[in-house]
Design a protein around this motif. Sequence first.
Motif, PDB file in Angstrom:
ATOM      1  N   TYR A   1      30.328  29.599  26.867  1.00 36.10           N
ATOM      2  CA  TYR A   1      30.089  30.467  28.020  1.00 36.10           C
ATOM      3  C   TYR A   1      31.298  30.349  28.931  1.00 36.10           C
ATOM      4  CZ  TYR A   1      25.085  30.730  26.890  1.00 36.10           C
ATOM      5  OH  TYR A   1      23.873  30.964  26.284  1.00 36.10           O
ATOM      6  N   GLU A   2      31.735  31.482  29.469  1.00 38.09           N
ATOM      7  CA  GLU A   2      32.820  31.495  30.461  1.00 38.09           C
ATOM      8  C   GLU A   2      32.173  31.555  31.848  1.00 38.09           C
ATOM      9  OE1 GLU A   2      35.431  34.875  30.010  1.00 38.09           O
ATOM     10  OE2 GLU A   2      36.397  34.538  31.951  1.00 38.09           O
ATOM     11  N   VAL A   3      32.577  30.645  32.718  1.00 37.70           N
ATOM     12  CA  VAL A   3      31.992  30.607  34.064  1.00 37.70           C
ATOM     13  C   VAL A   3      33.092  30.722  35.114  1.00 37.70           C
ATOM     14  CG1 VAL A   3      30.702  29.189  35.721  1.00 37.70           C
ATOM     15  CG2 VAL A   3      30.031  29.176  33.315  1.00 37.70           C
ATOM     16  N   HIS A   4      32.815  31.524  36.137  1.00 39.32           N
ATOM     17  CA  HIS A   4      33.672  31.567  37.334  1.00 39.32           C
ATOM     18  C   HIS A   4      32.781  31.489  38.556  1.00 39.32           C
ATOM     19  CE1 HIS A   4      37.033  32.523  34.844  1.00 39.32           C
ATOM     20  NE2 HIS A   4      36.302  33.451  34.254  1.00 39.32           N
ATOM     21  N   ILE A   5      33.175  30.666  39.487  1.00 31.80           N
ATOM     22  CA  ILE A   5      32.398  30.519  40.718  1.00 31.80           C
ATOM     23  C   ILE A   5      32.468  31.812  41.528  1.00 31.80           C
ATOM     24  CG2 ILE A   5      32.260  29.203  42.884  1.00 31.80           C
ATOM     25  CD1 ILE A   5      33.538  26.839  41.171  1.00 31.80           C
ATOM     26  N   SER A   6      33.665  32.324  41.673  1.00 31.09           N
ATOM     27  CA  SER A   6      33.853  33.589  42.395  1.00 31.09           C
ATOM     28  C   SER A   6      33.698  34.755  41.415  1.00 31.09           C
ATOM     29  CB  SER A   6      35.247  33.621  43.031  1.00 31.09           C
ATOM     30  OG  SER A   6      36.242  33.596  42.007  1.00 31.09           O
ATOM     31  N   ASP A   7      33.590  35.954  41.972  1.00 33.93           N
ATOM     32  CA  ASP A   7      33.511  37.141  41.119  1.00 33.93           C
ATOM     33  C   ASP A   7      34.928  37.645  40.878  1.00 33.93           C
ATOM     34  OD1 ASP A   7      32.987  39.419  39.777  1.00 33.93           O
ATOM     35  OD2 ASP A   7      31.841  40.392  41.385  1.00 33.93           O
ATOM     36  N   ILE A   8      35.491  37.299  39.726  1.00 31.93           N
ATOM     37  CA  ILE A   8      36.911  37.608  39.495  1.00 31.93           C
ATOM     38  C   ILE A   8      37.172  39.122  39.475  1.00 31.93           C
ATOM     39  CG2 ILE A   8      37.534  35.415  38.401  1.00 31.93           C
ATOM     40  CD1 ILE A   8      37.320  36.782  35.650  1.00 31.93           C
ATOM     41  N   LYS A   9      36.124  39.895  39.189  1.00 34.45           N
ATOM     42  CA  LYS A   9      36.314  41.351  39.090  1.00 34.45           C
ATOM     43  C   LYS A   9      36.504  42.010  40.458  1.00 34.45           C
ATOM     44  CE  LYS A   9      36.195  41.744  34.699  1.00 34.45           C
ATOM     45  NZ  LYS A   9      37.550  41.715  34.114  1.00 34.45           N
ATOM     46  N   THR A  10      36.128  41.328  41.518  1.00 34.33           N
ATOM     47  CA  THR A  10      36.270  41.935  42.852  1.00 34.33           C
ATOM     48  C   THR A  10      37.402  41.263  43.645  1.00 34.33           C
ATOM     49  OG1 THR A  10      34.600  40.434  43.758  1.00 34.33           O
ATOM     50  CG2 THR A  10      33.820  42.572  42.975  1.00 34.33           C
ATOM     51  N   ARG A  11      38.240  40.497  42.950  1.00 35.00           N
ATOM     52  CA  ARG A  11      39.336  39.815  43.641  1.00 35.00           C
ATOM     53  C   ARG A  11      40.688  40.487  43.316  1.00 35.00           C
ATOM     54  NH1 ARG A  11      38.849  33.500  43.201  1.00 35.00           N
ATOM     55  NH2 ARG A  11      40.424  33.716  44.833  1.00 35.00           N
ATOM     56  N   GLU A  12      41.760  39.740  43.407  1.00 38.02           N
ATOM     57  CA  GLU A  12      43.097  40.322  43.243  1.00 38.02           C
ATOM     58  C   GLU A  12      43.290  40.920  41.835  1.00 38.02           C
ATOM     59  OE1 GLU A  12      42.344  37.178  44.073  1.00 38.02           O
ATOM     60  OE2 GLU A  12      43.775  36.346  45.526  1.00 38.02           O
ATOM     61  N   ASP A  13      44.230  41.836  41.739  1.00 41.86           N
ATOM     62  CA  ASP A  13      44.516  42.487  40.449  1.00 41.86           C
ATOM     63  C   ASP A  13      44.825  41.469  39.352  1.00 41.86           C
ATOM     64  OD1 ASP A  13      44.134  44.903  41.552  1.00 41.86           O
ATOM     65  OD2 ASP A  13      46.261  45.479  41.642  1.00 41.86           O
ATOM     66  N   PHE A  14      45.587  40.432  39.718  1.00 42.12           N
ATOM     67  CA  PHE A  14      45.996  39.468  38.678  1.00 42.12           C
ATOM     68  C   PHE A  14      44.830  38.654  38.131  1.00 42.12           C
ATOM     69  CE2 PHE A  14      45.792  35.625  41.226  1.00 42.12           C
ATOM     70  CZ  PHE A  14      46.112  36.025  42.519  1.00 42.12           C
ATOM     71  N   ARG A  15      43.664  38.732  38.806  1.00 37.97           N
ATOM     72  CA  ARG A  15      42.487  38.013  38.284  1.00 37.97           C
ATOM     73  C   ARG A  15      41.593  38.912  37.432  1.00 37.97           C
ATOM     74  NH1 ARG A  15      42.617  33.125  41.362  1.00 37.97           N
ATOM     75  NH2 ARG A  15      43.488  33.588  43.402  1.00 37.97           N
ATOM     76  N   GLN A  16      41.975  40.163  37.270  1.00 37.88           N
ATOM     77  CA  GLN A  16      41.112  41.098  36.536  1.00 37.88           C
ATOM     78  C   GLN A  16      41.122  40.814  35.036  1.00 37.88           C
ATOM     79  OE1 GLN A  16      39.162  43.199  38.330  1.00 37.88           O
ATOM     80  NE2 GLN A  16      40.099  42.069  40.012  1.00 37.88           N
ATOM     81  N   LYS A  17      42.260  40.310  34.560  1.00 38.71           N
ATOM     82  CA  LYS A  17      42.390  40.065  33.120  1.00 38.71           C
ATOM     83  C   LYS A  17      41.862  38.668  32.781  1.00 38.71           C
ATOM     84  CE  LYS A  17      44.097  39.970  28.899  1.00 38.71           C
ATOM     85  NZ  LYS A  17      43.409  40.714  27.847  1.00 38.71           N
ATOM     86  N   SER A  18      40.940  38.607  31.826  1.00 42.09           N
ATOM     87  CA  SER A  18      40.510  37.309  31.298  1.00 42.09           C
ATOM     88  C   SER A  18      40.840  37.268  29.809  1.00 42.09           C
ATOM     89  CB  SER A  18      39.005  37.103  31.477  1.00 42.09           C
ATOM     90  OG  SER A  18      38.572  36.009  30.675  1.00 42.09           O
TER      91      SER A  18
END
Length: 143
Positions: free
Chosen positions: A97-114
């Motif tokens: 399972y991939e977990v992120h505390i914050s919602d990476i999809k609503t943050r900076e552009d560079f965090r959009q790619k996983s």
Amino acid sequence: MKILVLNGPNLNLLGIREEDIYGNETLQDLEHKLKEIADEVNAEISFYQSNAEHDLINAIHDAYKADVELIIFNPAAYTHTSVALRDALLGVRIPFYEVHISDIKTREDFRQKSYFSDIAIKVFSGHGTNGYLLALKEALKIS
Ligand code: DQA
């Protein structure tokens, strides 16, 4: 069931790190909660955090040797950069399972790619540290 909770760079700073984004809970607090849940059903759980990519890769290789059946992984900043960690997970074929505390999809552009989301069982992003508990409970089929 044998489970590894793996945390990437700067997650050792939970509790003091950008509390508006990551909250007040420390990594130790979180790991304690996860251990309690695992203990309820006699699941074997271990924890590892590193700030270094190669240590995380080695931890994934070691998990394979130790017959770990599932990984709960917050790759932190390596989410957005690490082909090497992706390849390690594909190499050992341990479901995760991939977990992120914050919602990476609503943050900076560079965090959009996983580099992990398309190969993860599921992604828990934006649930705070509760995301780890949700992943563990789903894995253990408990509510
Ligand atoms: C994070 C999100 C990443 O973009 C960031 O680099 C982290 C933590 C999260 O848990 O929200 O270090 O994975």
